[in-house]
Scaffold this motif. Structure first.
Motif, short mmCIF file in Angstrom:
data_model
loop_
_atom_site.label_atom_id
_atom_site.label_comp_id
_atom_site.label_asym_id
_atom_site.label_seq_id
_atom_site.Cartn_x
_atom_site.Cartn_y
_atom_site.Cartn_z
N LEU A 48 92.27 22.21 -26.03
CA LEU A 48 93.17 21.39 -25.23
C LEU A 48 93.07 21.74 -23.75
CD1 LEU A 48 96.29 21.48 -27.58
CD2 LEU A 48 94.93 19.45 -27.02
N ALA A 49 92.83 23.02 -23.45
CA ALA A 49 92.73 23.44 -22.05
C ALA A 49 91.42 22.99 -21.42
CB ALA A 49 92.87 24.96 -21.97
N LEU A 50 90.30 23.26 -22.08
CA LEU A 50 89.00 22.87 -21.51
C LEU A 50 88.89 21.35 -21.38
CD1 LEU A 50 86.56 25.38 -23.22
CD2 LEU A 50 87.19 25.28 -20.80
N ARG A 74 91.05 19.43 -20.33
CA ARG A 74 91.74 19.01 -19.12
C ARG A 74 90.96 19.33 -17.86
NH1 ARG A 74 95.19 18.69 -22.87
NH2 ARG A 74 97.20 17.63 -22.59
N LEU A 75 89.85 20.04 -18.01
CA LEU A 75 89.02 20.40 -16.87
C LEU A 75 87.90 19.38 -16.71
CD1 LEU A 75 88.69 24.23 -17.50
CD2 LEU A 75 90.41 23.03 -16.13
N PRO A 76 87.43 19.16 -15.49
CA PRO A 76 86.39 18.15 -15.28
C PRO A 76 85.02 18.59 -15.77
CG PRO A 76 86.98 19.21 -13.20
CD PRO A 76 87.94 19.71 -14.22
N GLU A 77 84.39 17.73 -16.54
CA GLU A 77 82.97 17.83 -16.91
C GLU A 77 82.63 19.11 -17.66
OE1 GLU A 77 80.80 17.27 -13.30
OE2 GLU A 77 81.96 15.48 -12.74
N CYS A 78 83.56 19.62 -18.45
CA CYS A 78 83.30 20.81 -19.26
C CYS A 78 82.80 20.41 -20.64
CB CYS A 78 84.56 21.67 -19.40
SG CYS A 78 84.99 22.54 -17.88
N ARG A 79 82.22 21.39 -21.33
CA ARG A 79 81.75 21.15 -22.69
C ARG A 79 82.19 22.32 -23.56
NH1 ARG A 79 75.44 19.97 -24.54
NH2 ARG A 79 75.84 19.71 -26.77
N LEU A 80 82.89 22.01 -24.64
CA LEU A 80 83.26 23.01 -25.63
C LEU A 80 82.59 22.65 -26.94
CD1 LEU A 80 84.89 25.44 -26.73
CD2 LEU A 80 86.74 23.81 -27.23
N THR A 81 81.81 23.59 -27.47
CA THR A 81 81.19 23.44 -28.78
C THR A 81 81.85 24.43 -29.72
OG1 THR A 81 79.09 22.86 -27.74
CG2 THR A 81 79.03 23.46 -30.07
N LEU A 82 82.44 23.92 -30.78
CA LEU A 82 83.10 24.75 -31.79
C LEU A 82 82.14 24.91 -32.96
CD1 LEU A 82 86.28 22.67 -31.41
CD2 LEU A 82 86.38 25.13 -31.11
N ALA A 130 88.36 12.62 -22.68
CA ALA A 130 87.88 11.30 -22.28
C ALA A 130 88.34 10.94 -20.86
CB ALA A 130 88.38 10.25 -23.27
N ARG A 131 89.42 11.57 -20.41
CA ARG A 131 89.95 11.28 -19.07
C ARG A 131 89.32 12.15 -17.99
NH1 ARG A 131 94.64 11.03 -22.45
NH2 ARG A 131 95.25 13.17 -21.92
N THR A 132 88.61 13.21 -18.39
CA THR A 132 88.08 14.15 -17.40
C THR A 132 86.56 14.23 -17.42
OG1 THR A 132 88.24 16.00 -18.97
CG2 THR A 132 90.15 15.59 -17.54
N GLY A 133 85.93 13.49 -18.32
CA GLY A 133 84.48 13.56 -18.43
C GLY A 133 83.99 14.79 -19.16
N SER A 134 84.86 15.43 -19.91
CA SER A 134 84.48 16.62 -20.69
C SER A 134 84.10 16.22 -22.11
CB SER A 134 85.62 17.64 -20.69
OG SER A 134 85.77 18.21 -19.41
N ARG A 135 83.56 17.19 -22.87
CA ARG A 135 83.12 16.93 -24.25
C ARG A 135 83.65 18.03 -25.15
NH1 ARG A 135 76.73 16.51 -23.75
NH2 ARG A 135 76.92 16.14 -26.00
N ILE A 136 84.20 17.63 -26.28
CA ILE A 136 84.66 18.56 -27.30
C ILE A 136 83.90 18.23 -28.58
CG2 ILE A 136 86.63 19.49 -28.55
CD1 ILE A 136 86.87 19.87 -25.54
#
Length: 323
Positions: free
Chosen positions: A182-184, A186-194, A215-221
């Motif tokens: 949830l935190a990452l 909210r950051l711009p253009e980050c990528r979290l791979t679980l 989807a609102r920050t350009g990040s990927r989960i």
């Protein structure tokens, strides 16, 4: 003759939820401010004007805690508050008093409540509504939001900025993983791979919430169970202990399922410049090899210290909004 005073008669009505209950309740700007203040406190514990002077912070921990409990008690004292500590079985909740009645009493005596329970987050939300107090979630079954603030603090201290970071999380999709996602997000253009064991991934509810924010920050989960699906570039590798506080695995052979998700030097060699993160406590030889946890690339001890500074940031924020 005694003069009558204005009395609060009857049970008070439910009020709004205040404090920090979930990262999902924060805007990107609010999260950024917490991390920024945590970094400032990391540099200087005295960078404040005692915003909790004259207030009483209750700390209710019904599950074991070393870092979080110490962090919040110390943070409250450093910010000028007095601390009232409650352990497991010390309240009338243990004898059958309802959560709502306990909350109403606390609301008439305390100024802030910091709580760790093994119960659902909804219990803390109910407590906040019935007490009228700012409530800080110091870990519930679904989420550990203050851990995420500490994690982002450690990453910002290391990298200077958080935009565009790629983080690999290895292990169970537990409350630390949900807060991190949830935190990452909210950051711009980050990528979290679980990278999670089959059957132990992050739940769909939390994945959906994180992906909606991303989807609102350009990040990927992303979530996978396969080592072959991992990204080429990773800035940080994160793991947690396999046996989460206050929980048990339904499968008796769970250790065999988890074994391929051990973080060792061989895995870290895939990303020579990546740092290592661990929320502690750690079981060397289980989720992480000793030479990784204690090695030169480990930020685990920075994270541990950031537990204090993030607690100071959260309590200061609560005091400012409630003042």
């Amino acid at each position: 003759m005694l003069q009558t005073t204005s009395l609060r008669l009857g049970a008070p009505p439910e009020g709004p939820e205040r404090g920090l209950l979930s990262v999902d309740d924060l805007t990107a700007a609010e999260l950024d401010r917490l991390v920024e203040r945590s970094c400032a406190f990391y540099a200087d514990r005295a960078d404040h004007d005692a915003p909790l002077r004259g207030r009483i912070v209750g700390t209710l921990f019904t599950r074991t805690s070393t870092r979080t409990r110490t962090a919040f008690a110390t943070a409250a004292l450093r910010l000028g508050a007095q601390v009232m500590a409650y352990g497991p079985g010390e309240l009338q909740l243990a004898t059958g008093e309802s959560l709502e009645d306990t909350a109403r009493v606390f609301g008439r005596m305390l100024d802030v409540l910091v709580a760790r329970t093994a119960g659902p987050l909804d219990d803390l939300r109910r407590f906040a509504r019935h007490s009228g107090l700012p409530v800080v979630n110091a870990m519930a079954a679904e989420e550990h939001p203050t851990q995420a603030v500490a994690d982002l603090t450690a990453l910002r201290l290391r990298f200077g900025a958080l935009r565009g970071l790629s983080v690999l999380y290895v292990g169970e999709g537990n409350n630390t993983a949900s807060a991190l996602a949830l935190a990452l997000a909210r950051l711009p253009e980050c990528r979290l791979t679980l990278l999670t064991p089959p059957g132990y991934g992050l739940g769909e509810k939390h994945l959906a919430a994180a992906r909606a924010a991303a989807a609102r920050t350009g990040s990927r989960i992303e979530q996978t169970h396969a080592h072959d699906d991992l990204p080429r570039d990773v800035d940080a590798v994160y793991t947690t202990r396999w046996q989460t506080t206050g929980t048990a695995k339904p499968d008796a052979s769970w250790r065999q399922v988890f074994r391929p998700y051990h973080v060792d030097a061989a895995l870290m060699r895939r990303w020579p410049d990546a740092v290592f993160l661990h929320d502690l406590p750690a079981h060397r030889g289980d989720e992480v090899a000793a030479d990784v946890l204690d090695g030169a690339r480990s930020l685990a001890w920075v994270q541990a210290e950031a537990k204090l500074t993030s607690a100071m940031a959260v309590l200061e924020s609560v005091a400012r909004r409630d003042g």
